[in-house]
Design an enzyme around this catalytic site. Structure first.
Site, mmCIF file in Angstrom:
data_model
loop_
_atom_site.group_PDB
_atom_site.id
_atom_site.type_symbol
_atom_site.label_atom_id
_atom_site.label_comp_id
_atom_site.label_asym_id
_atom_site.label_seq_id
_atom_site.Cartn_x
_atom_site.Cartn_y
_atom_site.Cartn_z
ATOM 1 N N CYS A 38 0.820 -1.214 0.000
ATOM 2 C CA CYS A 38 0.000 0.000 0.000
ATOM 3 C C CYS A 38 0.854 1.264 0.000
ATOM 4 C CB CYS A 38 -0.882 0.039 1.232
ATOM 5 S SG CYS A 38 -1.919 -1.401 1.398
ATOM 6 N N ARG A 82 5.618 -0.285 -5.777
ATOM 7 C CA ARG A 82 5.493 -1.065 -4.541
ATOM 8 C C ARG A 82 4.527 -2.235 -4.701
ATOM 9 N NH1 ARG A 82 6.795 2.754 -0.051
ATOM 10 N NH2 ARG A 82 5.459 1.614 1.354
ATOM 11 N N TRP A 104 -2.856 -2.905 -1.594
ATOM 12 C CA TRP A 104 -2.459 -4.294 -1.848
ATOM 13 C C TRP A 104 -3.270 -5.112 -0.850
ATOM 14 C CZ3 TRP A 104 0.061 -8.322 0.777
ATOM 15 C CH2 TRP A 104 0.588 -9.332 -0.044
ATOM 16 N N ASN A 161 -2.216 2.088 5.597
ATOM 17 C CA ASN A 161 -1.254 1.052 5.218
ATOM 18 C C ASN A 161 -0.923 0.295 6.505
ATOM 19 O OD1 ASN A 161 0.923 -0.458 4.399
ATOM 20 N ND2 ASN A 161 2.304 1.264 4.077
ATOM 21 N N GLY A 162 -1.035 -1.027 6.476
ATOM 22 C CA GLY A 162 -0.725 -1.804 7.673
ATOM 23 C C GLY A 162 -1.825 -2.813 7.952
ATOM 24 N N GLU A 196 17.785 -18.661 -5.337
ATOM 25 C CA GLU A 196 17.407 -17.364 -5.890
ATOM 26 C C GLU A 196 16.922 -17.525 -7.345
ATOM 27 O OE1 GLU A 196 16.659 -14.569 -4.996
ATOM 28 O OE2 GLU A 196 17.065 -13.152 -6.601
ATOM 29 N N LYS A 208 13.263 -16.390 -8.646
ATOM 30 C CA LYS A 208 13.047 -15.470 -9.777
ATOM 31 C C LYS A 208 12.093 -16.097 -10.787
ATOM 32 C CE LYS A 208 14.087 -12.535 -8.424
ATOM 33 N NZ LYS A 208 14.743 -12.171 -7.227
ATOM 34 N N GLU A 225 8.470 -16.184 -9.443
ATOM 35 C CA GLU A 225 7.872 -14.848 -9.294
ATOM 36 C C GLU A 225 7.350 -14.292 -10.612
ATOM 37 O OE1 GLU A 225 11.405 -12.988 -7.349
ATOM 38 O OE2 GLU A 225 9.881 -11.847 -6.307
ATOM 39 N N HIS A 227 17.655 -37.841 -1.923
ATOM 40 C CA HIS A 227 16.897 -37.996 -0.677
ATOM 41 C C HIS A 227 15.431 -37.602 -0.850
ATOM 42 C CE1 HIS A 227 20.604 -38.928 1.341
ATOM 43 N NE2 HIS A 227 21.149 -37.842 0.827
ATOM 44 N N LYS A 259 6.405 -4.715 -4.025
ATOM 45 C CA LYS A 259 7.835 -4.415 -3.971
ATOM 46 C C LYS A 259 8.290 -4.153 -2.539
ATOM 47 C CE LYS A 259 11.796 -3.592 -5.859
ATOM 48 N NZ LYS A 259 12.501 -4.822 -6.250
#
Ligand code: F6R
Length: 626
Positions: A2, A27, A73, A109-110, A499, A503, A506, A522, A621
């Site tokens: 947000c 964001r 968001w 926001n929160g 990573e 990527k 995402e 395993h 973001k």
């Protein structure tokens, strides 16, 4: 996540509010809206992009001197218009269908943890809810305390909130006032240039080009904004003066240049970003990590701290966590310092055994990640006072909270999937390793000179890795048709495999998992078929022969291999094995180079699948809520 913009001005403020939202788009959000005082309160909300909000306010000729705006968001309630902010309170017994105009408009926001209890008590008092959000509770709460003074009503309301919030509110009966408050979520005050306007925003970037005079509001602050003045009280509601800083925030809307997406641009910016991050590093000195203000003008002394500690605890989330995982190999291998890496959201809630002689290192590109900030506070509450952050935003909450800091110079990262922020974090962490090794007398002059030489070579080395792009495009054509992928690495490159998988998932929405290659037999080997592409990060290091055996295990089950091999590695392309040869062998710094082809693979696979590369679904973001 947000974003908030607010303004009290003597000019029509709608363009500034909406442009501010555009600068906060990076964001991540799924709806947006704006409310202004135009005689009464009026609002425009949409689940579309901010550009559409701009068209809507323009078409409807929405204008006002005072207003608040928001990108949402979704956390509580689906991303639909009735859940979008700003939220209105019409007073008890009244709702959107009544003839009474709204009295309070609010953005938030929160996350309000006690929203259910508050909702029940407000409903009992006749308040009508028209959304599923926790935010609407705050709007009604403020209305319930309102007695002619919005500032007082907000102060009374925040006392009842449990959880994290940054809020901005306006009121029908006070046309020139915006009230803001924060605890646990970021909020800044922008002081207008000519004394006729003041602003609120989630970060300074929202106000780029509007004002560079910024006040970072502190935990519990409540602020009263009017066109020519502002007034702040602290958490005890005592008047307080906060420092006004000059902050040169760059607009997030950096030009794309020849690139199709910000992610591609940011991948290609890595030689510059690493070069900038290392600029001025003439030698390994602890002062590179000195604090930036918390302990007085020059900050805390890294020299003293590095001598005092005998352990490192790294706290981070997501991509930043993976850079911490790679750094563990350096810190233990080169500096010989026991290092623990923890996912911030886990660490903050688990019982652990604290040691005051620990250097707590937070890694965060944004410096605003709620879980990482909370984990830091938790570590401090356990008596660990030596804190250092590796962060990309010098003005962020994290830099203010930590005693020591290393500011990476990746520049603003717009693409939600982190690329250049990750490699610059690795550069900062490598420097930290060397500085700690030196403080402990474990870095010879010859080693220092050699490592520095290798670091200075990184921008050139990165350029030659970027030149592999056509080969990655070719791989991406295969990956675009798959729904699963496996990534393998060993040692220092296991975090790089993690990573790479992150990527890919995402930006392409392909299910990807990473394993330490020795773990294959395993369990995950059961997944391997000709439909499961297996990416292997295969530098020519001490584990190469072991890795080669793991790759044989994959081939024997019909798995198709995609191998990133060093130039001098004896692995060649053949039936079911695709090899891309890295231009050089990079030794300890190899993770910074090997991650780049994985970024390119994810990017081009996403392009081939037609996903929203820079704003992948459901992601934000800046993750400012828990
Ligand atoms: C993934 C990504 C995220 C962030 C994570 C932590 O590409 O960017 O996983 O790394 O949300 O964010 P920061 O680094 O801002 O604390």
């Amino acid at each position: 996540m947000c974003g908030i913009v607010g303004a009290a001005s003597s000019r029509n403020i709608v363009p500034v509010l909406v442009q501010g939202l555009q600068r906060l788009e990076y964001r991540g959000y799924d709806s947006c809206g704006v409310a202004v005082h135009a005689g009464g309160l009026t609002r425009t909300r949409t689940t579309s992009r901010v550009a559409d909000l701009l068209t809507q306010v323009h078409d409807d000729q929405v204008e006002g001197l005072t207003g608040i705006a928001h990108t949402r968001w979704a956390t509580h309630g689906a991303p639909v218009v009735h859940n979008a902010h700003p939220h209105f309170s019409y007073g008890p017994g009244e709702g959107p269908d009544s003839t009474k105009p709204p009295r309070v408009a609010l953005v938030h926001n929160g996350i309000i943890e006690n929203h259910e209890a508050l909702r029940a008590s407000l409903q009992a008092r006749g308040y009508v809810f028209s959304s599923q959000t926790d935010t609407e509770v705050i709007a009604h709460l403020i209305d319930s305390h309102y007695d002619g003074d919005l500032f007082e009503a907000v102060k009374a309301s925040v006392k009842q909130l449990h959880g994290a919030y940054a809020i901005a509110a306006i009121c029908r009966d006070e046309p020139h006032r915006v009230i803001g408050a924060r605890a646990g979520s970021p909020l800044i005050l922008g002081v207008g240039a000519d004394g006729t306007e003041n602003f609120l925003a989630s970060d300074a970037m929202a106000l780029a080009g509007v004002t560079d005079q910024i006040v970072y509001l502190e935990e519990g602050d409540v602020v009263d904004l009017q066109p020519g003045k502002y007034w702040i009280v602290d958490r005890a509601h005592k008047p307080v003066a906060r420092t006004v800083r000059t902050v040169q925030a760059h607009s997030g809307a950096a030009e794309l240049g020849p690139y199709r997406h910000y992610m591609q641009k940011e991948i290609f910016e890595q030689p510059r970003a690493i070069g900038d991050t290392l600029e001025g590093v003439q030698g390994i000195v602890p002062e590179l990590f000195d604090g930036v203000g918390q302990d007085g003008a020059t900050g805390a002394s890294a020299h003293r701290v590095f001598k005092a500690i005998d352990k490192v605890l790294i706290l981070a989330c997501g991509t930043s966590y993976y850079s911490g995982c790679a750094a563990k190999y350096w810190l233990e291998g080169i500096a010989k310092i026991p290092t623990q890496v923890e996912i911030a959201s886990e660490y903050r809630y688990r019982d652990s055994v604290p040691d005051p002689k620990t250097l707590v290192v937070t890694i965060t590109q944004s410096g605003e990640t709620a879980d990482t900030l909370a984990a830091l506070k938790h570590a401090r509450s356990l008596g660990m006072e030596h804190t250092l952050t590796i962060c990309n935003v010098a003005t962020s909450a994290m830099v203010r909270e930590c005693k020591l800091a290393y500011i990476t110079r990746a520049g603003v990262e717009i693409g939600v999937a982190s690329t250049k922020a990750f490699t610059t974090q690795l550069a900062g962490l490598f420097l930290l390793t060397l500085a700690l090794a030196q403080a402990k007398g474990r870095l010879s002059d010859a080693d220092e000179a050699r490592y520095l030489k290798e670091m200075r070579h990184l921008p050139v080395a990165l350029q030659s890795v970027l030149a592999l792009e056509p080969q990655l495009i070719s791989w991406s054509e295969d990956f675009a048709r798959k729904e699963n992928a496996l990534f393998l690495g060993r040692g220092l490159h296991y975090p790089i495999a993690l990573e790479g998988a992150l990527k890919l998932k995402e930006v392409t929405y392909i299910h990807a998992e990473a394993y330490a290659a020795g773990e294959l037999k395993h369990g995950p080997l059961a997944l391997v078929t000709s439909e499961m592409p297996v990416v292997a990060v295969a530098p020519n290091d001490a584990l190469l022969e072991k890795l080669k055996s793991n790759l044989q295990e994959v081939r024997a089950r019909g798995g198709v291999l995609y191998v990133l091999a060093d130039r001098d590695t004896q692995i060649d392309s053949s039936e079911g094995i695709h090899v891309i040869r890295m231009p050089e062998h990079y030794g300890a710094l190899s993770p910074l180079l090997h991650v780049v082809p994985l970024q390119l693979l994810a990017y081009h696979t996403a392009c081939a699948r037609g996903t929203d590369v820079d704003k992948p679904r459901n992601l934000a973001k800046s993750v400012t809520v828990e």
